[in-house]
Design an enzyme around this catalytic site. Structure first.
Site, PDB file in Angstrom:
ATOM      1  CE1 TYR A  98      22.379  38.775  52.179  1.00 19.28           C
ATOM      2  CE2 TYR A  98      22.649  40.247  54.056  1.00 19.28           C
ATOM      3  CZ  TYR A  98      23.195  39.493  53.041  1.00 19.28           C
ATOM      4  OH  TYR A  98      24.548  39.447  52.896  1.00 19.28           O
TER       5      TYR A  98
ATOM      6  CG  ASP B 114      21.169  39.873  45.180  1.00 19.91           C
ATOM      7  OD1 ASP B 114      20.186  40.555  45.483  1.00 19.91           O
ATOM      8  OD2 ASP B 114      22.267  39.953  45.744  1.00 19.91           O
TER       9      ASP B 114
ATOM     10  CE  LYS C  71      19.692  43.942  44.729  1.00 21.72           C
ATOM     11  NZ  LYS C  71      20.416  43.539  45.949  1.00 21.72           N
TER      12      LYS C  71
END
Lengths: 518, 261
Positions: free
Chosen positions: A263, A298, A370
């Site tokens: 990330y 995400d 998640k």
């Protein structure tokens, strides 16, 4: 269990073993290097804390002095152990004397690595005992007051002021929240130090400091005892101080931490060598103390298209899973991320979302997945937004997601107001309760839209993983295969903090944490 | 729609007094408004009364609390309806808007070929501490947003998206290096007016470098208005629902208008 999506177990195995080889090939690189933040983490675990007279955190003071003296390749554990031998001082006292200029540890006589390691070992063991005590306290809470049902209701607070956050977090817990995440102030990921003390000013969030962690932990324990449910605390082990914040989280008993191998590289332009080395120690700590990590797949869907890029999410989940395996993290702690970000105008978009959510559940059966709410297509029309969030909640309970970051009807307008959070909790509780067993009741049409979508995404992910294996992870990222973001190997922030270890380097925590000391 | 329906629409609009408009619920000039808010007092009869009194003070007749709920920390949430007494003179309103004829992508490309005859260089970033690239990506990246291709897709435009958390100094250095025609700055986070400080800082730096006049300067974000942008010294500001073609049309027209060709 038979796949309701008729997924081919051979394709899953092939993708998983491919990801394992990718992670292992990176591990060779990781094992050769250390970073300034990794070294500061060792100091924090040894109990070094506080700031000097110009507010520089003492872990930075010590590591910078060692780096400037050319001693980083040996590791701070050596220098601390050696200084303890030569001066008889404890790590905190050493750091304080270095900050005041009374002590130059680079000019002391040098003991052998073995002697330094032996000297520091009791302090390392004491630090691990402290962390173990926190883990035991969590387990005790879960055994006595219990917890909410999955999907856990996960909400954020983000006022910038820790004392205001505490009020909002307690309100959310009373309304039914199971997890409180304190969003960090917007620039913190790029700070190469962790700020100190309680903070009351931030932008779009609140500084992650050890004192802020402690204040929120205390507040959540209090409200948890009151409502009869353990309330989990979440923060961010990411950015340039990824492992330091993991250590703070272990010490202050955080339960969930955002932590992703890729990330920071993609979305914060942090150098990839730095992030990969940092994520390893952070994950060893996370694995050791029972924290659930949340990976950030995400986010790919906020920069890339949720329909077209679904396979990149799955491929990254496989990679994050395998990096976690190397750091000895249990599957039950792998909060792999994904999101409900499909364009609401796509016909049958709900079916595709459902398919992908069930696919993630089937491929990572024990992982506390998640699931992130719609953000990209939230418009400011709060009424439609509330419905988008309702569809998201329906898929979550249907497909058995674990950590449900609740969508806010005011997403795209402001950080949540007190009652926005109440409305979102009410929305989720209503739908979760009403549709609790839906997933167990439903099967899918053979070769229908839902089955075919998942099969397609899995096949594409497996193909992508093979390409990555052939190409190498660094080069894949350079070409922009994740999130459509391109990052050069030597670009980005924090590269100067990466250093090659010498032959005598040691980090006493890693072997003990991996071995599950006591 | 039936003929009768159309006739009703006509009737309704002709009876509106545009110098005195007020909210519409289900009857013209009923003034109906819906509000939701929280008061920092405990749930109960007294808090409902407090909400109604507040409604009255806001100019709402017959305020009615239709829903209230205990928020768990001695605060109460309300949904309230009331009839607004205030009116607005619609005929006297003036709004500053970006004045440009929007061209689609192909028209923009033709416009460059015919009027500029070289590549137009546009540098963009989320500058300052802002980490949210969704806006700048929607405008600049090849894929664009919602079926509107981004600037990277435009022939004749060289679009450089520097991403998030770019210091203003770095953004300007890049603009100078590539001889940019335009700078686009996206600001999503507006808590405590952090965007205003950052946008102002960029203008000051450009002026200090002496290149403000040579560059078309544009900012954008969900809370950015053209009016705010102009106040801060920008040539244009684009809010929500703006796409690449809106920004491109403005930049290209401005390049020609200001003889930056």
């Amino acid at each position: 269990m038979k796949s309701k999506l008729n997924l081919d177990p051979k394709v899953i195995d092939s993708a998983r073993s491919c990801a394992a080889r990718i992670a292992e090939s990176m591990q060779t690189f990781i094992d050769r290097h250390t970073t300034v933040s990794t070294e500061r983490t060792i100091l924090r675990l040894l109990g070094v804390d506080g700031v000097d007279d110009v507010d520089t955190p003492l872990p930075n003071v010590v590591v910078d002095a060692i780096k400037d003296g050319g001693g980083l390749p040996k590791g701070v554990a050596y220098w601390m152990g050696n200084t303890m031998i030569q001066t008889g001082l404890e790590p905190q006292a050493i750091a304080e004397k270095m900050a005041s200029g009374e002590l130059d540890i680079m000019k002391l006589p040098m003991a052998s690595s073995e002697e330094a390691e032996a000297k520091i070992l009791p302090i390392v063991e004491a630090a691990l005992e402290k962390i173990k005590a926190q883990t035991a306290k969590r387990e005790n809470y879960l055994a006595t007051i219990g917890e909410g049902k999955k999907p856990y209701l996960y909400v954020i607070v983000a006022t910038g002021n820790i004392y205001e956050d505490v009020i909002q977090a307690q309100a959310a817990a009373r309304q039914g929240a199971d997890i409180i995440a304190v969003i960090r102030t917007t620039a913190q990921s790029l700070l190469d130090y962790v700020p100190y003390g309680p903070t009351t000013e931030g932008f779009g969030g609140t500084y992650a400091t050890q004192e802020n962690f402690r204040l929120m932990r205390k507040a959540l324990d209090e409200v948890g005892e009151e409502v009869g449910r353990y309330i989990r605390l979440c923060n961010y082990s990411s950015g340039l101080c990824m492992p330091e914040i993991a250590a703070m989280g272990a010490i202050e008993r955080l339960d969930v931490m955002l932590n992703d191998a890729l990330y920071g590289i993609l979305f914060r332009d942090i150098n990839m060598q730095r992030t990969l080395v940092d994520q390893y120690f952070s994950r060893v700590i996370i694995g050791y103390c029972g924290i659930i990590f949340n990976s950030g797949e995400d986010n790919y869907l906020t920069t890339d298209d949720a329909y077209e890029a679904a396979h990149t999410v799955l491929a990254s989940q496989f990679i994050n899973e395998q990096f976690a395996v190397l750091a000895n993290i249990k599957e039950e702690q792998m909060g792999l991320g994904h999101a409900f970000e499909m364009d609401p105008d796509i016909e049958n978009g709900f079916l595709y979302e459902l398919s992908q959510a069930i696919m993630a559940r089937e491929i990572f059966p024990k992982a506390p997945l998640k699931y992130m709410p719609p953000t990209k297509y939230m418009t400011g029309n709060i009424f439609k937004g509330h419905i988008q969030d309702a569809l998201f909640n329906l898929i979550a309970v249907w497909s058995g997601q674990s950590l449900q970051l609740l969508g806010m009807l005011t997403e795209a307008i402001h950080t949540p107001h007190l009652h926005d959070r109440m409305l979102s909790i009410e929305n989720a509780k209503y739908i979760f309760n009403n549709a609790r067993a839906l997933g167990e009741e439903v099967e899918y049409k053979q070769d229908g839209i839902i089955q075919k979508r998942a099969q397609f995404v899995l096949t594409e992910a497996e193909k992508l993983l093979h390409e990555i294996e052939k190409e190498g992870l660094f080069s894949t990222i350079e070409k922009g295969k994740f999130g459509g973001v391109k990052r050069p190997k030597d670009g980005g922030k924090g590269l100067a903090g990466v250093c090659v270890k010498d032959g005598h380097y040691f980090n006493p925590f890693i072997p003990l944490m991996l071995g599950g000391a006591k | 729609m039936s003929g009768a329906g159309n006739k009703n629409v006509t009737t309704a609009t002709t009876t509106v007094d545009l110098t005195k408009i007020k909210p519409y619920g289900d009857t013209l000039n009923d003034g109906m408004m819906q509000l939701s808010f929280t008061l920092p007092v405990p749930y109960g009869e007294e808090s409902n009364e407090a909400a109604k009194i507040l409604g009255k003070k806001m100019g709402l007749d017959e305020p009615a609390v239709v829903f209230s709920k205990d928020l768990g920390i001695g605060y109460t949430y309300f949904v309230l309806y009331g009839k607004c007494q205030h009116t607005v003179d619609y005929t006297s309103i003036k709004v500053t808007k970006v004045e440009v004829d929007v061209m689609d992508r192909l028209e923009c490309e033709r416009y460059i070929e015919e009027n500029i005859k070289r590549n137009v260089v546009i540098v963009g970033a989320c500058s300052g501490t802002d980490a949210h690239t969704v806006g700048i990506d929607a405008i600049m990246n090849m894929k664009g947003f919602h079926g509107h291709f981004g600037l990277e897709r435009y022939h004749g435009i060289e679009a450089i998206n520097m991403g998030s958390q770019v210091p203003n100094e770095t953004l300007i250095a890049k603009a100078i290096e590539v001889n940019a025609d335009a700078i686009l700055v996206s600001q999503i986070v507006t808590q405590k007016d952090v965007h205003v400080a950052n946008l102002t800082n960029l203008v000051e730096l450009l002026e200090a470098e002496g290149i403000r006049d040579k560059i078309v300067l544009v900012c954008g974000g969900p809370r950015i208005s053209h009016e705010l942008a102009q106040e801060l010294g920008y040539d244009a500001g684009f809010g929500a629902h703006s796409y690449a073609e809106d920004v491109a049309s403005f930049v290209l027209t401005e390049v020609v208008k200001r003889k930056l060709v």
